[in-house]
Enzyme design. Structure first.
Site, PDB file in Angstrom:
ATOM      1  N   PRO A 116      22.709  42.852 -34.450  1.00 46.16           N
ATOM      2  CA  PRO A 116      22.288  41.499 -34.092  1.00 46.16           C
ATOM      3  C   PRO A 116      22.312  41.306 -32.575  1.00 46.16           C
ATOM      4  O   PRO A 116      23.216  41.771 -31.903  1.00 46.16           O
ATOM      5  CB  PRO A 116      23.320  40.597 -34.770  1.00 46.16           C
ATOM      6  CG  PRO A 116      24.475  41.456 -35.073  1.00 46.16           C
ATOM      7  CD  PRO A 116      23.999  42.869 -35.131  1.00 46.16           C
ATOM      8  N   GLU A 117      21.268  40.651 -32.091  1.00 41.35           N
ATOM      9  CA  GLU A 117      21.198  40.332 -30.674  1.00 41.35           C
ATOM     10  C   GLU A 117      21.262  38.818 -30.537  1.00 41.35           C
ATOM     11  O   GLU A 117      21.504  38.113 -31.516  1.00 41.35           O
ATOM     12  CB  GLU A 117      19.915  40.924 -30.092  1.00 41.35           C
ATOM     13  CG  GLU A 117      19.861  42.442 -30.305  1.00 41.35           C
ATOM     14  CD  GLU A 117      18.766  43.135 -29.523  1.00 41.35           C
ATOM     15  OE1 GLU A 117      18.306  42.578 -28.517  1.00 41.35           O
ATOM     16  OE2 GLU A 117      18.381  44.242 -29.913  1.00 41.35           O
ATOM     17  N   LYS A 132      26.179  37.873 -27.681  1.00 39.38           N
ATOM     18  CA  LYS A 132      26.144  38.272 -29.093  1.00 39.38           C
ATOM     19  C   LYS A 132      27.400  37.844 -29.837  1.00 39.38           C
ATOM     20  O   LYS A 132      27.633  38.285 -30.963  1.00 39.38           O
ATOM     21  CB  LYS A 132      25.995  39.793 -29.181  1.00 39.38           C
ATOM     22  CG  LYS A 132      24.828  40.349 -28.378  1.00 39.38           C
ATOM     23  CD  LYS A 132      24.861  41.870 -28.404  1.00 39.38           C
ATOM     24  CE  LYS A 132      23.975  42.451 -27.319  1.00 39.38           C
ATOM     25  NZ  LYS A 132      24.058  43.931 -27.270  1.00 39.38           N
ATOM     26  N   ARG A 192      20.931  54.256 -25.386  1.00 40.73           N
ATOM     27  CA  ARG A 192      20.251  53.766 -26.582  1.00 40.73           C
ATOM     28  C   ARG A 192      18.839  54.324 -26.681  1.00 40.73           C
ATOM     29  O   ARG A 192      18.212  54.638 -25.665  1.00 40.73           O
ATOM     30  CB  ARG A 192      20.189  52.230 -26.551  1.00 40.73           C
ATOM     31  CG  ARG A 192      21.522  51.540 -26.453  1.00 40.73           C
ATOM     32  CD  ARG A 192      22.374  51.759 -27.697  1.00 40.73           C
ATOM     33  NE  ARG A 192      21.702  51.290 -28.906  1.00 40.73           N
ATOM     34  CZ  ARG A 192      21.714  50.023 -29.326  1.00 40.73           C
ATOM     35  NH1 ARG A 192      22.362  49.116 -28.646  1.00 40.73           N
ATOM     36  NH2 ARG A 192      21.084  49.682 -30.423  1.00 40.73           N
TER      37      ARG A 192
END
Ligand SMILES: [Zn+2]
Length: 257
Positions: A2-3, A58, A246
């Protein structure tokens, strides 16, 4: 993962469901996910209190009204809320329940990344979240310029750094850079901040409407995971490499170095 927009969706749910109600009970079904306290301490602190959900990056911060304390929630990869009949049997992945009358706000988390914490004050809160920059949706163009001014290195790494700006994760940053036509490795000092800010703002606004980074047509996020992933703008084959730790997707034609 989740962002910012996903967590904002959880905040809105909590606000909508629990507004005006007082916590009557706390049920901890997974003691390990309660990272820094005991079920008894959480129960004592929250009982009879109203919660005011805020978001910082977040993190969801359920502020305890008339107190300095905060119930801190992180949703890891698979966290979500449900609003159930308090008498119904909890789901096997429900980890925490806050009862409000005959209803219960349940924090479910299948894969158990993330968790929840109790902070008695803002100093404890910072120890839990680590140092965070201002929330990405709360800053203006001048703030962004100031925040980035001392920063060196690649654009992707800078925007992903929660100490600098909180809330931007992998999908959001790739989407913003793609729309702004900035190569993820470009030196942040060579990025036009005005354009970057405008793009960040519009990506965030649209994502907040969807309460996620939407994997829809015309978005990099809608294209990046297909087998033959192509740029929605120019149809070039997307590049994918690990940058700033990432998997990063970008268009080698629209986002030249
Ligand atoms: Zn392209």
């Amino acid at each position: 993962m989740p962002e910012l927009p996903d967590v904002e969706g959880f905040r809105r749910q909590m606000e909508r469901w629990t507004r005006g109600r007082r916590v009557e009970g706390v049920r901890v079904w997974d003691r390990e996910l309660l990272r820094n306290s005991t079920p008894q301490a959480v129960g004592r602190l929250l009982a009879g209190k109203k919660l005011k959900p805020e978001r910082h990056g977040k993190w969801l911060l359920a502020r305890v009204r008339d107190d300095h304390a905060t119930l801190v929630l992180h949703f890891g990869m698979t966290g979500l809320f449900t609003w159930d009949d308090a008498d119904s049997r909890p789901h096997q992945h429900d980890r925490l329940g806050l009862t409000f009358g005959d209803r219960e706000l349940r924090y479910r988390n299948m894969r158990r990344f993330g968790g929840y914490w109790l902070a008695h004050d803002d100093r404890e809160l910072e120890l839990i979240t680590g140092p965070l920059g201002p929330d990405a949706f709360a800053i203006d163009e001048g703030d962004l310029r100031e925040l980035l001014e001392p920063r060196r290195g690649g654009a992707k790494a800078a925007l992903m750094d929660q100490r600098l700006i909180a809330g931007l994760g992998n999908l959001l940053v790739d989407e913003i850079l793609w729309r702004a036509r900035v190569n993820p490795r470009r030196d942040i000092r060579r990025v036009d901040e005005k354009k970057l800010y405008g793009t960040m703002r519009s990506v965030l606004e649209e994502s907040l409407e969807h309460e996620r980074v939407p994997p829809i047509e015309g978005w990099l996020t809608g294209a990046r995971d297909s087998r033959d992933a192509r740029c929605p703008r120019c149809d070039s084959k997307l590049r994918k490499e690990t940058i700033a730790g990432r998997t990063t997707a970008w268009c080698p034609r629209c986002q030249r170095r």
